[in-house]
Scaffold this motif. Sequence first.
Motif, PDB file in Angstrom:
ATOM      1  N   HIS A 154       0.835  -1.202   0.000  1.00  0.00           N
ATOM      2  CA  HIS A 154       0.000   0.000   0.000  1.00  0.00           C
ATOM      3  C   HIS A 154       0.871   1.254   0.000  1.00  0.00           C
ATOM      4  N   GLN A 155       1.921   1.251   0.802  1.00  0.00           N
ATOM      5  CA  GLN A 155       2.830   2.395   0.850  1.00  0.00           C
ATOM      6  C   GLN A 155       3.469   2.630  -0.512  1.00  0.00           C
ATOM      7  N   THR A 156       3.956   1.560  -1.118  1.00  0.00           N
ATOM      8  CA  THR A 156       4.615   1.671  -2.419  1.00  0.00           C
ATOM      9  C   THR A 156       3.644   2.195  -3.473  1.00  0.00           C
ATOM     10  N   HIS A 157       2.426   1.717  -3.448  1.00  0.00           N
ATOM     11  CA  HIS A 157       1.398   2.154  -4.395  1.00  0.00           C
ATOM     12  C   HIS A 157       1.190   3.663  -4.334  1.00  0.00           C
ATOM     13  N   HIS A 158       0.978   4.187  -3.150  1.00  0.00           N
ATOM     14  CA  HIS A 158       0.699   5.622  -3.035  1.00  0.00           C
ATOM     15  C   HIS A 158       1.944   6.482  -3.228  1.00  0.00           C
ATOM     16  N   ARG A 159       3.109   5.978  -2.866  1.00  0.00           N
ATOM     17  CA  ARG A 159       4.323   6.738  -3.169  1.00  0.00           C
ATOM     18  C   ARG A 159       4.518   6.829  -4.673  1.00  0.00           C
ATOM     19  N   GLY A 160       4.112   5.796  -5.399  1.00  0.00           N
ATOM     20  CA  GLY A 160       4.153   5.858  -6.866  1.00  0.00           C
ATOM     21  C   GLY A 160       3.268   6.970  -7.397  1.00  0.00           C
ATOM     22  N   GLN A 161       2.108   7.157  -6.786  1.00  0.00           N
ATOM     23  CA  GLN A 161       1.240   8.268  -7.188  1.00  0.00           C
ATOM     24  C   GLN A 161       1.918   9.606  -6.919  1.00  0.00           C
ATOM     25  N   ILE A 162       2.577   9.717  -5.773  1.00  0.00           N
ATOM     26  CA  ILE A 162       3.239  10.974  -5.416  1.00  0.00           C
ATOM     27  C   ILE A 162       4.386  11.269  -6.378  1.00  0.00           C
ATOM     28  N   THR A 163       5.159  10.242  -6.750  1.00  0.00           N
ATOM     29  CA  THR A 163       6.255  10.496  -7.697  1.00  0.00           C
ATOM     30  C   THR A 163       5.713  10.959  -9.042  1.00  0.00           C
ATOM     31  N   THR A 164       4.588  10.433  -9.448  1.00  0.00           N
ATOM     32  CA  THR A 164       3.959  10.888 -10.695  1.00  0.00           C
ATOM     33  C   THR A 164       3.537  12.341 -10.581  1.00  0.00           C
ATOM     34  N   LEU A 165       2.913  12.702  -9.465  1.00  0.00           N
ATOM     35  CA  LEU A 165       2.475  14.091  -9.268  1.00  0.00           C
ATOM     36  C   LEU A 165       3.667  15.039  -9.217  1.00  0.00           C
ATOM     37  N   LEU A 166       4.737  14.632  -8.543  1.00  0.00           N
ATOM     38  CA  LEU A 166       5.942  15.466  -8.530  1.00  0.00           C
ATOM     39  C   LEU A 166       6.480  15.665  -9.941  1.00  0.00           C
ATOM     40  N   SER A 167       6.529  14.593 -10.718  1.00  0.00           N
ATOM     41  CA  SER A 167       7.001  14.685 -12.103  1.00  0.00           C
ATOM     42  C   SER A 167       6.126  15.610 -12.925  1.00  0.00           C
ATOM     43  N   GLN A 168       4.816  15.531 -12.732  1.00  0.00           N
ATOM     44  CA  GLN A 168       3.905  16.411 -13.458  1.00  0.00           C
ATOM     45  C   GLN A 168       4.142  17.876 -13.117  1.00  0.00           C
ATOM     46  N   LEU A 169       4.620  18.135 -11.913  1.00  0.00           N
ATOM     47  CA  LEU A 169       4.920  19.510 -11.496  1.00  0.00           C
ATOM     48  C   LEU A 169       6.350  19.914 -11.868  1.00  0.00           C
ATOM     49  N   GLY A 170       7.074  19.023 -12.553  1.00  0.00           N
ATOM     50  CA  GLY A 170       8.418  19.346 -13.005  1.00  0.00           C
ATOM     51  C   GLY A 170       9.512  19.105 -11.973  1.00  0.00           C
ATOM     52  N   HIS A 171       9.237  18.262 -10.974  1.00  0.00           N
ATOM     53  CA  HIS A 171      10.214  17.967  -9.935  1.00  0.00           C
ATOM     54  C   HIS A 171      10.613  16.495 -10.014  1.00  0.00           C
ATOM     55  N   ASP A 172      11.918  16.244 -10.016  1.00  0.00           N
ATOM     56  CA  ASP A 172      12.438  14.883 -10.096  1.00  0.00           C
ATOM     57  C   ASP A 172      12.400  14.242  -8.705  1.00  0.00           C
ATOM     58  N   PRO A 173      11.634  13.171  -8.535  1.00  0.00           N
ATOM     59  CA  PRO A 173      11.579  12.511  -7.224  1.00  0.00           C
ATOM     60  C   PRO A 173      12.820  11.679  -6.921  1.00  0.00           C
ATOM     61  N   GLY A 174      13.702  11.516  -7.883  1.00  0.00           N
ATOM     62  CA  GLY A 174      14.912  10.719  -7.679  1.00  0.00           C
ATOM     63  C   GLY A 174      14.660   9.240  -7.878  1.00  0.00           C
ATOM     64  N   VAL A 175      15.665   8.454  -7.583  1.00  0.00           N
ATOM     65  CA  VAL A 175      15.598   6.999  -7.750  1.00  0.00           C
ATOM     66  C   VAL A 175      14.616   6.427  -6.730  1.00  0.00           C
ATOM     67  N   THR A 176      13.761   5.525  -7.198  1.00  0.00           N
ATOM     68  CA  THR A 176      12.763   4.923  -6.318  1.00  0.00           C
ATOM     69  C   THR A 176      12.899   3.398  -6.218  1.00  0.00           C
ATOM     70  N   ASP A 177      13.881   2.842  -6.876  1.00  0.00           N
ATOM     71  CA  ASP A 177      14.027   1.387  -6.914  1.00  0.00           C
ATOM     72  C   ASP A 177      14.518   0.818  -5.595  1.00  0.00           C
ATOM     73  N   LEU A 178      13.891  -0.245  -5.149  1.00  0.00           N
ATOM     74  CA  LEU A 178      14.306  -0.949  -3.943  1.00  0.00           C
ATOM     75  C   LEU A 178      15.769  -1.362  -4.033  1.00  0.00           C
ATOM     76  N   MET A 179      16.193  -1.829  -5.188  1.00  0.00           N
ATOM     77  CA  MET A 179      17.575  -2.284  -5.339  1.00  0.00           C
ATOM     78  C   MET A 179      18.568  -1.152  -5.096  1.00  0.00           C
ATOM     79  N   ALA A 180      18.183   0.082  -5.348  1.00  0.00           N
ATOM     80  CA  ALA A 180      19.094   1.220  -5.132  1.00  0.00           C
ATOM     81  C   ALA A 180      19.431   1.394  -3.651  1.00  0.00           C
ATOM     82  N   LEU A 181      18.572   0.919  -2.768  1.00  0.00           N
ATOM     83  CA  LEU A 181      18.810   1.026  -1.326  1.00  0.00           C
ATOM     84  C   LEU A 181      20.015   0.177  -0.893  1.00  0.00           C
ATOM     85  N   HIS A 182      20.219  -0.951  -1.551  1.00  0.00           N
ATOM     86  CA  HIS A 182      21.249  -1.896  -1.111  1.00  0.00           C
ATOM     87  C   HIS A 182      22.308  -2.220  -2.161  1.00  0.00           C
TER      88      HIS A 182
END
Length: 180
Positions: free
Chosen positions: A147-175
């Motif tokens: 559920h958290q991942t789902h809604h954070r995906g929505q937020i990254t889309t909204l940030l992108s629509q506003l012209g802001h880069d949300p950065g890397v979101t991949d789980l693999m990037a954490l480790h």
Amino acid sequence: MDLIIQFKTMAQYNTWMNRNLYDACTTLSDVERKRDLHAFFGSIHRTLNHLLLTDRVQLGRFVGADRTRSFDEADRPIEIRSLDQELHADFATLRREREKTDSMIEAWTATEITAEFLARGMLYDAMSAPGRYRVPMWIAVTHFFNHQTHHRGQITTLLSQLGHDPGVTDLMALHRLKID
């Protein structure tokens, strides 16, 4: 690999991603964060509120609602009435409560998730579909992180629509470790 390790990893990912998203959201004005962008919860701010609210409700089902209760600025308990309720209009307060919740989630996964816990069932009253329900605990915990991942995906889309880069979101990037 077992579910306990997976859930601990998801708690770490949750904290990391929430920190990154809140950092990205600090570059927005309050008006931009609260602007209705016609997402499921309207704005970035309301989606962040929804995530905090649902994380507190669901975590409360796992550890006891008394440990996850939200309080207003006058330190009065906030009664949760709906899934789209705004807990905190102030972004700084919302972020502080998000960080507190993420710490609770990490502590919970580090100390309280056991094979016995995951083998239990969970009884709950749903806010979205009136009635009492039972679900296997491991499914409830999987849903919690999904559920958290789902809604954070929505937020990254909204940030992108506003012209802001949300950065890397991949789980693999954490480790991941660069080897060359």
